[in-house]
Design a protein around this motif. Sequence first.
Motif, PDB file in Angstrom:
ATOM      1  N   ALA A   1       0.829  -1.213   0.000  1.00  0.00           N
ATOM      2  CA  ALA A   1       0.000   0.000   0.000  1.00  0.00           C
ATOM      3  C   ALA A   1       0.859   1.258   0.000  1.00  0.00           C
ATOM      4  CB  ALA A   1      -0.931  -0.009   1.212  1.00  0.00           C
ATOM      5  N   ALA A   2       2.050   1.178   0.601  1.00  0.00           N
ATOM      6  CA  ALA A   2       2.885   2.369   0.767  1.00  0.00           C
ATOM      7  C   ALA A   2       3.849   2.603  -0.398  1.00  0.00           C
ATOM      8  CB  ALA A   2       3.677   2.259   2.073  1.00  0.00           C
ATOM      9  N   ALA A   3       4.001   1.627  -1.288  1.00  0.00           N
ATOM     10  CA  ALA A   3       4.948   1.759  -2.405  1.00  0.00           C
ATOM     11  C   ALA A   3       4.453   2.836  -3.383  1.00  0.00           C
ATOM     12  CB  ALA A   3       5.063   0.413  -3.121  1.00  0.00           C
ATOM     13  N   PRO A   4       5.349   3.414  -4.201  1.00  0.00           N
ATOM     14  CA  PRO A   4       4.902   4.401  -5.196  1.00  0.00           C
ATOM     15  C   PRO A   4       3.793   3.800  -6.060  1.00  0.00           C
ATOM     16  CG  PRO A   4       7.293   4.287  -5.135  1.00  0.00           C
ATOM     17  CD  PRO A   4       6.793   3.172  -4.264  1.00  0.00           C
ATOM     18  N   PRO A   5       2.709   4.562  -6.328  1.00  0.00           N
ATOM     19  CA  PRO A   5       1.555   3.974  -7.032  1.00  0.00           C
ATOM     20  C   PRO A   5       1.897   3.546  -8.453  1.00  0.00           C
ATOM     21  CG  PRO A   5       1.286   6.357  -6.731  1.00  0.00           C
ATOM     22  CD  PRO A   5       2.480   5.957  -5.934  1.00  0.00           C
ATOM     23  N   PRO A   6       1.565   2.301  -8.813  1.00  0.00           N
ATOM     24  CA  PRO A   6       1.841   1.833 -10.175  1.00  0.00           C
ATOM     25  C   PRO A   6       0.824   2.399 -11.175  1.00  0.00           C
ATOM     26  CG  PRO A   6       0.784   0.095  -8.895  1.00  0.00           C
ATOM     27  CD  PRO A   6       0.969   1.250  -7.961  1.00  0.00           C
ATOM     28  N   SER A   7       1.192   2.438 -12.433  1.00  0.00           N
ATOM     29  CA  SER A   7       0.246   2.747 -13.516  1.00  0.00           C
ATOM     30  C   SER A   7      -0.772   1.618 -13.594  1.00  0.00           C
ATOM     31  CB  SER A   7       0.995   2.830 -14.844  1.00  0.00           C
ATOM     32  OG  SER A   7       0.102   2.558 -15.913  1.00  0.00           O
ATOM     33  N   HIS A   8      -1.992   1.965 -13.967  1.00  0.00           N
ATOM     34  CA  HIS A   8      -3.016   0.924 -14.088  1.00  0.00           C
ATOM     35  C   HIS A   8      -2.752   0.018 -15.296  1.00  0.00           C
ATOM     36  CE1 HIS A   8      -4.251   4.208 -16.623  1.00  0.00           C
ATOM     37  NE2 HIS A   8      -5.094   3.426 -17.262  1.00  0.00           N
ATOM     38  N   LEU A   9      -1.812   0.424 -16.177  1.00  0.00           N
ATOM     39  CA  LEU A   9      -1.516  -0.414 -17.349  1.00  0.00           C
ATOM     40  C   LEU A   9      -0.101  -0.999 -17.312  1.00  0.00           C
ATOM     41  CD1 LEU A   9      -3.362   1.658 -20.110  1.00  0.00           C
ATOM     42  CD2 LEU A   9      -4.126  -0.427 -18.961  1.00  0.00           C
TER      43      LEU A   9
ATOM     44  N   PHE B   1       1.362  -4.605 -12.759  1.00  0.00           N
ATOM     45  CA  PHE B   1       0.080  -4.284 -12.122  1.00  0.00           C
ATOM     46  C   PHE B   1      -1.043  -5.110 -12.757  1.00  0.00           C
ATOM     47  CE2 PHE B   1      -4.011  -2.122 -11.951  1.00  0.00           C
ATOM     48  CZ  PHE B   1      -4.190  -2.086 -10.585  1.00  0.00           C
ATOM     49  N   ILE B   2      -1.005  -5.241 -14.079  1.00  0.00           N
ATOM     50  CA  ILE B   2      -2.029  -6.050 -14.767  1.00  0.00           C
ATOM     51  C   ILE B   2      -2.004  -7.481 -14.214  1.00  0.00           C
ATOM     52  CG2 ILE B   2      -2.679  -7.066 -16.999  1.00  0.00           C
ATOM     53  CD1 ILE B   2      -1.671  -4.429 -18.304  1.00  0.00           C
ATOM     54  N   ALA B   3      -0.800  -8.011 -14.037  1.00  0.00           N
ATOM     55  CA  ALA B   3      -0.677  -9.383 -13.510  1.00  0.00           C
ATOM     56  C   ALA B   3      -1.239  -9.463 -12.086  1.00  0.00           C
ATOM     57  CB  ALA B   3       0.790  -9.815 -13.535  1.00  0.00           C
ATOM     58  N   ASP B   4      -0.934  -8.445 -11.259  1.00  0.00           N
ATOM     59  CA  ASP B   4      -1.419  -8.446  -9.873  1.00  0.00           C
ATOM     60  C   ASP B   4      -2.937  -8.344  -9.808  1.00  0.00           C
ATOM     61  OD1 ASP B   4       0.965  -8.788  -8.612  1.00  0.00           O
ATOM     62  OD2 ASP B   4       1.286  -6.678  -8.120  1.00  0.00           O
ATOM     63  N   PHE B   5      -3.501  -7.443 -10.618  1.00  0.00           N
ATOM     64  CA  PHE B   5      -4.959  -7.251 -10.582  1.00  0.00           C
ATOM     65  C   PHE B   5      -5.655  -8.539 -11.054  1.00  0.00           C
ATOM     66  CE2 PHE B   5      -8.375  -3.711 -11.511  1.00  0.00           C
ATOM     67  CZ  PHE B   5      -9.198  -4.281 -10.550  1.00  0.00           C
ATOM     68  N   GLY B   6      -5.143  -9.114 -12.139  1.00  0.00           N
ATOM     69  CA  GLY B   6      -5.729 -10.351 -12.653  1.00  0.00           C
ATOM     70  C   GLY B   6      -5.684 -11.456 -11.611  1.00  0.00           C
ATOM     71  N   ALA B   7      -4.557 -11.574 -10.911  1.00  0.00           N
ATOM     72  CA  ALA B   7      -4.415 -12.628  -9.897  1.00  0.00           C
ATOM     73  C   ALA B   7      -5.343 -12.363  -8.714  1.00  0.00           C
ATOM     74  CB  ALA B   7      -2.970 -12.697  -9.422  1.00  0.00           C
ATOM     75  N   ALA B   8      -5.509 -11.075  -8.342  1.00  0.00           N
ATOM     76  CA  ALA B   8      -6.402 -10.739  -7.222  1.00  0.00           C
ATOM     77  C   ALA B   8      -7.845 -11.129  -7.563  1.00  0.00           C
ATOM     78  CB  ALA B   8      -6.311  -9.245  -6.902  1.00  0.00           C
TER      79      ALA B   8
ATOM     80  N   ALA C   1      -7.386 -11.688 -18.213  1.00  0.00           N
ATOM     81  CA  ALA C   1      -6.795 -12.276 -19.430  1.00  0.00           C
ATOM     82  C   ALA C   1      -5.363 -11.775 -19.646  1.00  0.00           C
ATOM     83  CB  ALA C   1      -7.670 -11.944 -20.633  1.00  0.00           C
ATOM     84  N   GLY C   2      -4.898 -10.863 -18.759  1.00  0.00           N
ATOM     85  CA  GLY C   2      -3.502 -10.415 -18.847  1.00  0.00           C
ATOM     86  C   GLY C   2      -3.299  -9.181 -19.707  1.00  0.00           C
ATOM     87  N   THR C   3      -4.401  -8.510 -20.084  1.00  0.00           N
ATOM     88  CA  THR C   3      -4.271  -7.261 -20.848  1.00  0.00           C
ATOM     89  C   THR C   3      -5.113  -6.203 -20.141  1.00  0.00           C
ATOM     90  OG1 THR C   3      -6.185  -7.840 -22.189  1.00  0.00           O
ATOM     91  CG2 THR C   3      -4.012  -8.400 -23.081  1.00  0.00           C
ATOM     92  N   GLY C   4      -4.494  -5.145 -19.680  1.00  0.00           N
ATOM     93  CA  GLY C   4      -5.260  -4.102 -18.986  1.00  0.00           C
ATOM     94  C   GLY C   4      -6.152  -3.363 -19.960  1.00  0.00           C
ATOM     95  N   ARG C   5      -7.159  -2.682 -19.419  1.00  0.00           N
ATOM     96  CA  ARG C   5      -8.043  -1.889 -20.262  1.00  0.00           C
ATOM     97  C   ARG C   5      -8.640  -0.796 -19.407  1.00  0.00           C
ATOM     98  NH1 ARG C   5     -13.030  -4.593 -23.422  1.00  0.00           N
ATOM     99  NH2 ARG C   5     -14.043  -2.610 -23.784  1.00  0.00           N
ATOM    100  N   TYR C   6      -8.844   0.398 -20.005  1.00  0.00           N
ATOM    101  CA  TYR C   6      -9.302   1.535 -19.206  1.00  0.00           C
ATOM    102  C   TYR C   6     -10.805   1.756 -19.309  1.00  0.00           C
ATOM    103  CZ  TYR C   6     -10.209   6.265 -17.659  1.00  0.00           C
ATOM    104  OH  TYR C   6     -10.747   7.346 -17.012  1.00  0.00           O
ATOM    105  N   PHE C   7     -11.420   1.956 -18.145  1.00  0.00           N
ATOM    106  CA  PHE C   7     -12.770   2.524 -18.086  1.00  0.00           C
ATOM    107  C   PHE C   7     -12.760   3.665 -17.073  1.00  0.00           C
ATOM    108  CE2 PHE C   7     -16.743   2.349 -15.473  1.00  0.00           C
ATOM    109  CZ  PHE C   7     -17.500   3.153 -16.315  1.00  0.00           C
TER     110      PHE C   7
END
Length: 389
Positions: A23-31, A35-42, A238-244
């Motif tokens: 939580a304290a690390a510098p914020p990653p880009s959403h793409l 980060f894509i791998a982490d979000f997908g795994a979560a 699916a391992g590819t980020g996408r913006y909304f």
Amino acid sequence: MRDGVLLMIPGPVEVSPAVAEAAAAPPPSHLAPDFIADFGAALADMRTVWGASGDAQPVVVPGSGTLAMELALTNLLSPGDRAVVVVTGYFGDRMIEMLRRRGVEVTAVRCGAGEIPPLAEVARALEQASPKALFATHVDTSTGVRVDVEALAGLARAHEVLSVFDGVCSVGGERFEMSAWGADVMLTASQKALGVPPGLALLVVGPRALQARETLAVPPPLSIDVEAWGPIFQAYEAGTGRYFSTPATSLVRALRASLREIVTEGVERRIGRHQQVAEGFRAAWREMGLALLPANGAFAADTLSAVRFPEGIGPELVGAIRDQGVVVAGGLYPGLERTYFRVGHMGPVVGWPEALERTVRAVGNGLLALGHTVDVDGAVAAAEPHFRA
Ligand code: PMP
């Protein structure tokens, strides 16, 4: 833990070192690829923690538990629809307020403070109201009462009604099997038994509920529309980020860290430890002569204790416990706020026996400081074997 003070309220809770670091690390880009791998795994790990099948959609949006409640109901119900709400405390009434604002016709099934309504009464309400959805709070944080989600979800299925559960104070700390029990939506927030800082609204939406969104007469607000978000979560898995709309990237990282810990330990084991620890606290309260707000131990929650003040003691106990270095919460049930206090015991703290013992000792010493005689060592001795199991 900050400044040597231990946070034992029913959320936000203490988080693990790995979660705090994420939580304290510098914020990653959403793409960013990692980060894509982490979000997908979560998202995938959420299905495991919720006990949900592959056709259920995990949802993670920036927000609170209240937002998750709003998301659930506005994706399922339009103005003019009917709902039945099982009210076991403060948060059931919040759900009713939200449903009414959406123009939903509500039938409430109520009970006394610390009680749960009989299933037959819920069945009668479903028969009489013919609602589209049944709502219940798995653990109402204002009373420390747990409803039987498996039975309620089964009842809803039998009446061809959608079932929605507020698991803000249960997911990750109480047994729940979304697919096996046939529940349609289970919602939560990050700051409770999942052991993440506040700021994420999390839900798993089952196939029947996804279908209800498709045929909804009046769409939900765009920012919390499951149809708008769905393809985004599917892209991350699916391992590819996408913006909304920008995800809360630091908190998603923290969620990933926490879910990894839970899934690595094993969901069943983690839930079992919450049960053990709750038994330890209940043994300590008994030893100190303190009574629970839940009328029956069979439906006392494992994620928190709602404990009545003994004769002659009032809300000043919360301050006296704070003076011992442990933060607990006051009462929340309307009209009874000044008659009990609440101790959260959920998240990674269930694996920290020293912190749990320190909490029992702080409550006991707080009582002693206010002139109430209790056997603090006896209470710790009663709880300790459960804390170390
Ligand atoms: N439902 C329950 C059962 C809760 O315990 C809470 C928070 N205490 C909420 C809903 C609302 O969550 P939040 O405070 O994150 O809006």
